[in-house]
Design a protein around this motif. Structure first.
Motif, PDB file in Angstrom:
ATOM      1  N   ARG A   1       0.832  -1.203   0.000  1.00 33.41           N
ATOM      2  CA  ARG A   1       0.000   0.000   0.000  1.00 33.41           C
ATOM      3  C   ARG A   1       0.863   1.249   0.000  1.00 33.41           C
ATOM      4  O   ARG A   1       0.619   2.188  -0.742  1.00 33.41           O
ATOM      5  CB  ARG A   1      -0.925   0.007   1.218  1.00 33.41           C
ATOM      6  N   ALA A   2       1.915   1.207   0.820  1.00 33.52           N
ATOM      7  CA  ALA A   2       2.782   2.391   0.932  1.00 33.52           C
ATOM      8  C   ALA A   2       3.483   2.662  -0.387  1.00 33.52           C
ATOM      9  O   ALA A   2       3.829   3.798  -0.698  1.00 33.52           O
ATOM     10  CB  ALA A   2       3.796   2.185   2.040  1.00 33.52           C
ATOM     11  N   SER A   3       3.666   1.608  -1.170  1.00 31.24           N
ATOM     12  CA  SER A   3       4.404   1.764  -2.421  1.00 31.24           C
ATOM     13  C   SER A   3       3.697   2.686  -3.400  1.00 31.24           C
ATOM     14  O   SER A   3       4.289   3.151  -4.366  1.00 31.24           O
ATOM     15  CB  SER A   3       4.610   0.408  -3.090  1.00 31.24           C
ATOM     16  N   ALA A   4       2.414   2.955  -3.134  1.00 25.80           N
ATOM     17  CA  ALA A   4       1.695   3.855  -4.038  1.00 25.80           C
ATOM     18  C   ALA A   4       2.153   5.300  -3.829  1.00 25.80           C
ATOM     19  O   ALA A   4       1.934   6.151  -4.670  1.00 25.80           O
ATOM     20  CB  ALA A   4       0.200   3.746  -3.778  1.00 25.80           C
ATOM     21  N   GLN A   5       2.830   5.536  -2.707  1.00 24.23           N
ATOM     22  CA  GLN A   5       3.341   6.887  -2.431  1.00 24.23           C
ATOM     23  C   GLN A   5       4.466   7.204  -3.394  1.00 24.23           C
ATOM     24  O   GLN A   5       5.142   6.317  -3.870  1.00 24.23           O
ATOM     25  CB  GLN A   5       3.951   6.931  -1.027  1.00 24.23           C
TER      26      GLN A   5
ATOM     27  N   ASP B   1      10.948   9.103   1.316  1.00 25.67           N
ATOM     28  CA  ASP B   1      10.912   9.258   2.774  1.00 25.67           C
ATOM     29  C   ASP B   1       9.528   8.922   3.340  1.00 25.67           C
ATOM     30  O   ASP B   1       9.414   8.341   4.412  1.00 25.67           O
ATOM     31  CB  ASP B   1      11.377  10.654   3.190  1.00 25.67           C
ATOM     32  N   ARG B   2       8.483   9.263   2.558  1.00 30.27           N
ATOM     33  CA  ARG B   2       7.130   8.950   3.024  1.00 30.27           C
ATOM     34  C   ARG B   2       6.903   7.443   3.049  1.00 30.27           C
ATOM     35  O   ARG B   2       6.368   6.897   4.012  1.00 30.27           O
ATOM     36  CB  ARG B   2       6.092   9.608   2.113  1.00 30.27           C
ATOM     37  N   ILE B   3       7.343   6.774   2.001  1.00 36.14           N
ATOM     38  CA  ILE B   3       7.172   5.313   1.935  1.00 36.14           C
ATOM     39  C   ILE B   3       7.846   4.695   3.149  1.00 36.14           C
ATOM     40  O   ILE B   3       7.264   3.899   3.872  1.00 36.14           O
ATOM     41  CB  ILE B   3       7.815   4.743   0.651  1.00 36.14           C
ATOM     42  N   LEU B   4       9.088   5.103   3.376  1.00 39.14           N
ATOM     43  CA  LEU B   4       9.850   4.473   4.448  1.00 39.14           C
ATOM     44  C   LEU B   4       9.240   4.759   5.816  1.00 39.14           C
ATOM     45  O   LEU B   4       9.165   3.871   6.658  1.00 39.14           O
ATOM     46  CB  LEU B   4      11.314   4.913   4.388  1.00 39.14           C
TER      47      LEU B   4
END
Ligand code: ADP
Length: 595
Positions: free
Chosen positions: A197-201, A205-208
């Motif tokens: 889900r985070a990978s859509a960012q 730095d936001r993903i991590l």
């Protein structure tokens, strides 16, 4: 069964592993009741919170109902069996030795009257086999109650029970392992979902920061750090460490990690670094020792090293750490980590591409702003001197004593200056209509009047070329909403272009119509037409057609750029339909005035 203080707790959510494990334990418990001759047998397992949970009860429905799912602290059991007689794996505490102070916290007590014999079974007798693993850790218990013959078991029965206890011990360990594995699978899967889900960012730095906690939880890790390899392929990028723990990696460690990451990505594997375990193929013995040395300084027992990448490119590494007590990583976790390495790698690559594009767009925007400012400044600077030149030329031309050649020269200078004035005026208008700080002040504008005025003004030029200039519009006003002068300019540019780029004897038609909440203004001609390729560039500043016939006409290439900007800031649209040699139609759609 006696001796089990009870704490009734909600059962953990039933799942497949739970059912299978419970079934295996249930079968063993049934065996004890049926074959060893006992009324009740119960098997419990030790949970992480140090409590024994009853997983299977056989023999008595009443006991089962009361006991299944209940939890007892392990230390309470340990206190109890300190007083026990050792019968091989079994421990027997006769009721005489039980601590009466425990009172009503006792578990299920069978409702029986003991036989009047010396070896009679008493309802408060405790017979239990603590089940240990290879390391000597308590993993569960097999508790037995209610001998069918009403007597404390003799040697033969004890031997039989001993065999059941061994079997139960193995089953409990298997059940717990299966359970732990399935727990890991679920945790790792949850972590993976978060990473996905985070990978859509689009920002690294936001993903991590979004995935850090999920990874720690999902891998039951003590800490983590992520190192990304810079785009030049050499740098070390940033090291993101888990909350609170500031991980400072030396340059040497970063280089070791980078090399290991590339090798691990190439081999599509993760590596574990743990004392006493041989290093995997991605890590040399020397590098491995350095890592171990570092882990000792931060109190870490082992690490799971995962390469991050996409396609053939290695993009970094993810390191998850654990302390000495809990240092092992299962194959399930290793596989999940490698998958995450893929997901995260792809995300890093996407984020990088996005960042690069973003930067490029910003540079282009800056360039565009610079260009607009340059155009505005230069045209302003040119305007005043040009006005002065024009004034002086007029004065000179009015002078009576001019020779023929001087007069010709002055006329040529005036033509040239006029042309420069037109360009400068166009440039000033272009920057005015492109200036976001100078928005349109909307008012109803009668396009019908504008069309009539423009046609009047252009008719001289049209007549000169024997071009038939027709208007197809309703008699009554056609109201658009916008700026009168700007819309006048749109119409004038289109009509003058049509006349300019139509050979003698052609036809130009200006049409006006209301279409719903839009007004359509179109200008068609039977002129030179525009090639498909040129049509793609028409609205760019300074664009002039590649067609030599069109180029032979005077022009600056600013007219259509101005038209398109005006239409745009009026929230309208412009379309062209044209065929080389046949003619063109420019169609402008503008918002109609309300009502
Ligand atoms: P200019 O007419 O000053 O060159 P414009 O921006 O008005 O600049 O037009 C750009 C180019 O588009 C022109 O050079 C011409 O080649 C082409 N063009 C514009 N209108 C027409 C038309 N009605 N028919 C054919 N070509 C046209």
């Amino acid at each position: 069964m006696t001796g089990h203080p009870i704490e009734v707790q909600q059962r953990p959510a039933q799942s497949e592993w739970y059912d299978t494990s419970r079934e295996a334990l249930q079968t063993i418990a049934e065996g004890v009741t049926q074959l060893a001759g006992f009324g009740v047998a119960a098997i419990s397992v030790v949970r992480d919170d140090g409590k024994l949970e009853v997983m299977a009860v056989a023999g008595s429905d009443e006991a089962r109902e009361q006991l299944e799912g209940t939890r007892t602290p392990v230390d309470r059991l340990e206190q109890e069996i300190e007083k026990a007689d050792e019968w091989g794996l079994l421990r027997f505490v006769p009721h005489e030795r039980l601590d009466p102070s425990i009172g009503d916290t006792w578990g299920w007590v069978p409702d029986i009257t003991p036989l009047a014999e010396p070896d009679a079974w008493h309802p408060l007798d405790l017979l239990i086999a603590p089940l240990y693993d290879e390391k000597g850790e308590l993993r569960g218990t097999l508790a037995i109650d209610l001998p069918v013959d009403g007597k404390r078991p003799g040697t033969a029965r004890r031997q039989l029970l001993q065999r059941y206890a061994e079997q139960a011990g193995r089953a409990v360990i298997t059940a717990l392992e299966r359970e732990a594995l399935s727990h890991q699978v679920r945790l790792a899967e949850a972590a993976r979902q978060v990473v996905r889900r985070a990978s859509a960012q689009l920002r690294i730095d936001r993903i991590l920061s979004d995935i850090r906690d999920a990874l720690m939880r999902g891998f039951q890790a003590r800490g983590l750090w992520i190192q990304t390899i810079d785009e030049d392929g050499h740098g070390t990028g940033a090291v993101y460490s888990a909350d609170g723990v500031q991980v400072v990696l030396t340059g040497e460690l970063m280089r070791i990690a980078e090399t290991a990451a590339r090798r691990a990505w190439e081999g599509q594997r993760v590596e574990i670094v743990q004392r006493g375990r041989p290093f995997g193929p991605s890590i040399s013995g020397e590098d491995g020792e350095r890592i171990l040395g570092f882990l000792d300084t931060i109190g870490i027992g082992s690490l799971l090293f995962t390469p991050l990448g996409a396609g053939p490119e290695c993009l970094g590494n993810l390191v998850l750490t654990r302390t000495e007590e809990d240092a092992d990583w299962s194959s399930v976790e290793m596989a999940a980590a490698l998958d995450i390495g893929h997901d995260l790698g792809r995300a890093i690559l996407n984020a990088r591409t996005f960042e690069r594009e973003h930067q490029l767009v910003e540079e282009l925007q800056a360039l565009d702003t610079y260009k607009s400012q340059l155009i505005a400044t230069v045209s302003h600077e040119l305007k005043n001197p040009l006005t002065a030149i024009m004034g002086h030329l007029e004065m000179l031309e009015a002078s009576p004593d001019l020779t023929g050649t001087t007069r010709t020269s002055l006329a040529a200078m005036e033509r040239g200056t006029n042309r420069m004035v037109r360009v400068v005026e166009d440039l000033l208008l272009l920057s005015k209509v492109g200036d976001p700080d100078n928005p349109v002040i909307p008012a109803p504008v009668d396009l019908r009047r504008i069309v009539d005025d423009v046609v009047d003004l252009t008719s001289v030029a049209a007549e000169r070329k024997a071009i038939e200039l027709a208007v197809d519009a309703p008699r009554e006003p056609v109201l658009a909403i916008g700026d009168h002068d700007e819309l006048d300019r749109v119409c004038a540019n289109l009509v003058s272009n049509a006349v300019k780029y139509t050979p003698d004897g052609g036809q130009v038609t200006v049409a006006l119509a209301a279409c719903g909440d839009e007004i359509m203004l179109s200008c068609s001609d039977t002129g030179l037409g525009i090639s498909a390729e040129d049509q793609g560039h028409l609205f760019r500043e300074f664009f002039r057609s590649t067609n030599p016939d069109a180029r032979s006409q005077p022009g600056t290439g600013l007219g259509l750029a101005i038209v398109s900007r005006i239409v745009q800031r009026h929230r309208g649209r412009i379309e062209v339909e044209s065929e080389l040699g046949k003619g063109s139609t420019f169609r402008v759609l503008l918002p109609a005035a309300p009502g």
